[in-house]
Design a protein around this motif. Sequence first.
Motif, PDB file in Angstrom:
ATOM      1  N   PHE A  74       0.879  -1.205   0.080  1.00  0.00           N
ATOM      2  CA  PHE A  74       0.346   0.050  -0.130  1.00  0.00           C
ATOM      3  C   PHE A  74       0.605   1.066  -0.151  1.00  0.00           C
ATOM      4  CE2 PHE A  74      -3.095  -2.693   2.687  1.00  0.00           C
ATOM      5  CZ  PHE A  74      -3.837  -3.152   2.022  1.00  0.00           C
ATOM      6  N   GLN A 176      -9.203  -1.554 -12.001  1.00  0.00           N
ATOM      7  CA  GLN A 176     -10.015  -1.415 -10.953  1.00  0.00           C
ATOM      8  C   GLN A 176     -11.968  -1.124 -11.660  1.00  0.00           C
ATOM      9  OE1 GLN A 176     -10.106  -0.529  -7.202  1.00  0.00           O
ATOM     10  NE2 GLN A 176      -9.772  -2.527  -5.996  1.00  0.00           N
ATOM     11  N   GLY A 326     -16.067  -9.574  -4.048  1.00  0.00           N
ATOM     12  CA  GLY A 326     -17.043  -8.074  -4.941  1.00  0.00           C
ATOM     13  C   GLY A 326     -18.410  -9.145  -6.010  1.00  0.00           C
TER      14      GLY A 326
HETATM   15  C1  LIG Z   1     -10.356  -9.939   0.090  1.00  0.00           C
HETATM   16  C2  LIG Z   1      -9.704  -8.858  -0.466  1.00  0.00           C
HETATM   17  C3  LIG Z   1      -8.828  -8.276  -0.214  1.00  0.00           C
HETATM   18  C4  LIG Z   1      -7.854  -7.246  -1.014  1.00  0.00           C
HETATM   19  N1  LIG Z   1      -7.256  -6.924  -1.217  1.00  0.00           N
HETATM   20  C5  LIG Z   1      -6.044  -6.180  -1.844  1.00  0.00           C
HETATM   21  C6  LIG Z   1      -5.523  -5.733  -1.632  1.00  0.00           C
HETATM   22  O1  LIG Z   1      -4.167  -5.682  -0.005  1.00  0.00           O
HETATM   23  N2  LIG Z   1      -3.754  -4.988  -2.376  1.00  0.00           N
HETATM   24  C7  LIG Z   1      -5.189  -4.644  -4.034  1.00  0.00           C
HETATM   25  O2  LIG Z   1      -4.376  -4.107  -4.948  1.00  0.00           O
HETATM   26  N3  LIG Z   1      -6.073  -5.448  -4.254  1.00  0.00           N
HETATM   27  C8  LIG Z   1      -7.199  -5.855  -2.328  1.00  0.00           C
HETATM   28  N4  LIG Z   1      -8.455  -6.128  -3.248  1.00  0.00           N
HETATM   29  C9  LIG Z   1      -8.297  -5.574  -4.873  1.00  0.00           C
HETATM   30  C10 LIG Z   1      -8.058  -6.480  -5.792  1.00  0.00           C
HETATM   31  O3  LIG Z   1      -6.561  -6.286  -6.504  1.00  0.00           O
HETATM   32  C11 LIG Z   1      -9.064  -6.916  -7.267  1.00  0.00           C
HETATM   33  O4  LIG Z   1      -9.043  -4.842  -7.693  1.00  0.00           O
HETATM   34  C12 LIG Z   1     -10.294  -6.991  -7.130  1.00  0.00           C
HETATM   35  O5  LIG Z   1     -10.605  -8.159  -6.175  1.00  0.00           O
HETATM   36  C13 LIG Z   1     -10.496  -7.924  -8.604  1.00  0.00           C
HETATM   37  O6  LIG Z   1     -12.050  -8.252  -8.901  1.00  0.00           O
HETATM   38  P1  LIG Z   1     -12.622  -9.249  -8.145  1.00  0.00           P
HETATM   39  O7  LIG Z   1     -13.008  -9.468  -6.584  1.00  0.00           O
HETATM   40  O8  LIG Z   1     -14.196  -9.192  -8.321  1.00  0.00           O
HETATM   41  O9  LIG Z   1     -11.966 -10.415  -8.438  1.00  0.00           O
HETATM   42  C14 LIG Z   1      -8.911  -6.630  -2.855  1.00  0.00           C
HETATM   43  C15 LIG Z   1      -9.921  -7.750  -2.308  1.00  0.00           C
HETATM   44  C16 LIG Z   1     -10.667  -8.562  -2.348  1.00  0.00           C
HETATM   45  C17 LIG Z   1     -12.109  -9.567  -2.554  1.00  0.00           C
END
Ligand SMILES: Cc1cc2nc3c(=O)[nH]c(=O)nc-3n(C[C@H](O)[C@H](O)[C@H](O)COP(=O)(O)O)c2cc1C
Length: 357
Positions: A74, A176, A326
């Motif tokens: 981050f 995203q 998501g």
């Molecule tokens: C449980 C969870 C934790 C996440 N933590 C991070 C993170 O630490 N860093 C990051 O760049 N994105 C994080 N994301 C977002 C993902 O990078 C990504 O944008 C997202 O999962 C895409 O959508 P989807 O969940 O429908 O596949 C997280 C997503 C989820 C579901």
Amino acid sequence: MWYKNEVSKSLGIQYPIIQAGMAGGVTTPQLVASVSNSGGLGTLGAGYMSVTGLQEAIKQVKKQTDLPFGVNIFIPEAPQYNEEQVNLMGKLLEPFKKELNVLNDSQGIKNEIDFEKQIETLIEEEVPVCSFTFGSPPKEIMKELKREGIKVIGTATTVEEALINQECGVDMVVAQGSEAGGHRGTFNGTYEDSMIGTFSLIPQAVDAVKIPVIAAGGIMDGRGMIAALALGAKGVQMGTAFLTMKESGAKDLHKRAILQAEETSTTLTSVFSGKPARGLSNTFTNVMKKYENQLLPYPIQNELTKEIRKVAGNQNNKECMSLWAGQSPRLSKDVYAHELIDSIVKEVEEGLHKLTR
Ligand SMILES: Cc1cc2nc3c(=O)[nH]c(=O)nc-3n(C[C@H](O)[C@H](O)[C@H](O)COP(=O)(O)O)c2cc1C
């Protein structure tokens, strides 16, 4: 071959399928290595990791794979807040603490994440890929990572943020969409204005930047991958789809809740961390919604709700846990990561064949 492109070549992987770095224990070394061993890019979610935790996790991944993997961290923020706001939030959280019998809550606000040391660790450990969210990497850090030959991936929720990442020198950018589970990566402009669906965001980002765009948000299978490629993305990043994998460190309760959820089950909420994130609605998100104006900024709110989330997790009480997910939970599966990747590859091949027949 559809999978041989700038993203797979640049990252040294077979398929341009990235398992999102998910901070908070989901991305076990087993999951990361398993994804990399299956031809994708596994990513450790290191946003909340201490340096020793990060070193240990990287070592564990390396023990299980010789193939490229990534670490996600981050970009730090400087929250503005005062004691009075903290005390008020403490009172608003009191009923939950009572209900859960939270005892160990006198630790105060700690923010022990040392961004510079995390970067040093990645360099020392020769991590092949580093991805960022919540901002674009500072110029000095970009230079250092480039000098070491580390590939850098940024995160954008708007075209403007994709351009900022490009300007900063990242090798590729994750776009995203608003369907995405977990925290919004938004860092330029308001969160409300940055809620752009994946279908709208990807082609507009692709037209605006020269670097490869990776699609994220709601993608769970071969159909989503074909759609992302058709919109001009050169790869996909998936979080929710990998969260329910057998190797994932998410609590069983969280996995099961996603496997049983519907497209209407999620909400965008800041009540857990002070930063908008998509997760399954529950008692905590519903009750705390009315206090949105009193929330502390990220990561202070995150610290204030930490014990509640931890104790709720230990008690298997999903009503007070952050259940990030998501908008496509109906497509989630309870399988091993290699099975998911194999099925995506097969579905893309069959889908492309159908489309061109
Ligand atoms: C449980 C969870 C934790 C996440 N933590 C991070 C993170 O630490 N860093 C990051 O760049 N994105 C994080 N994301 C977002 C993902 O990078 C990504 O944008 C997202 O999962 C895409 O959508 P989807 O969940 O429908 O596949 C997280 C997503 C989820 C579901």
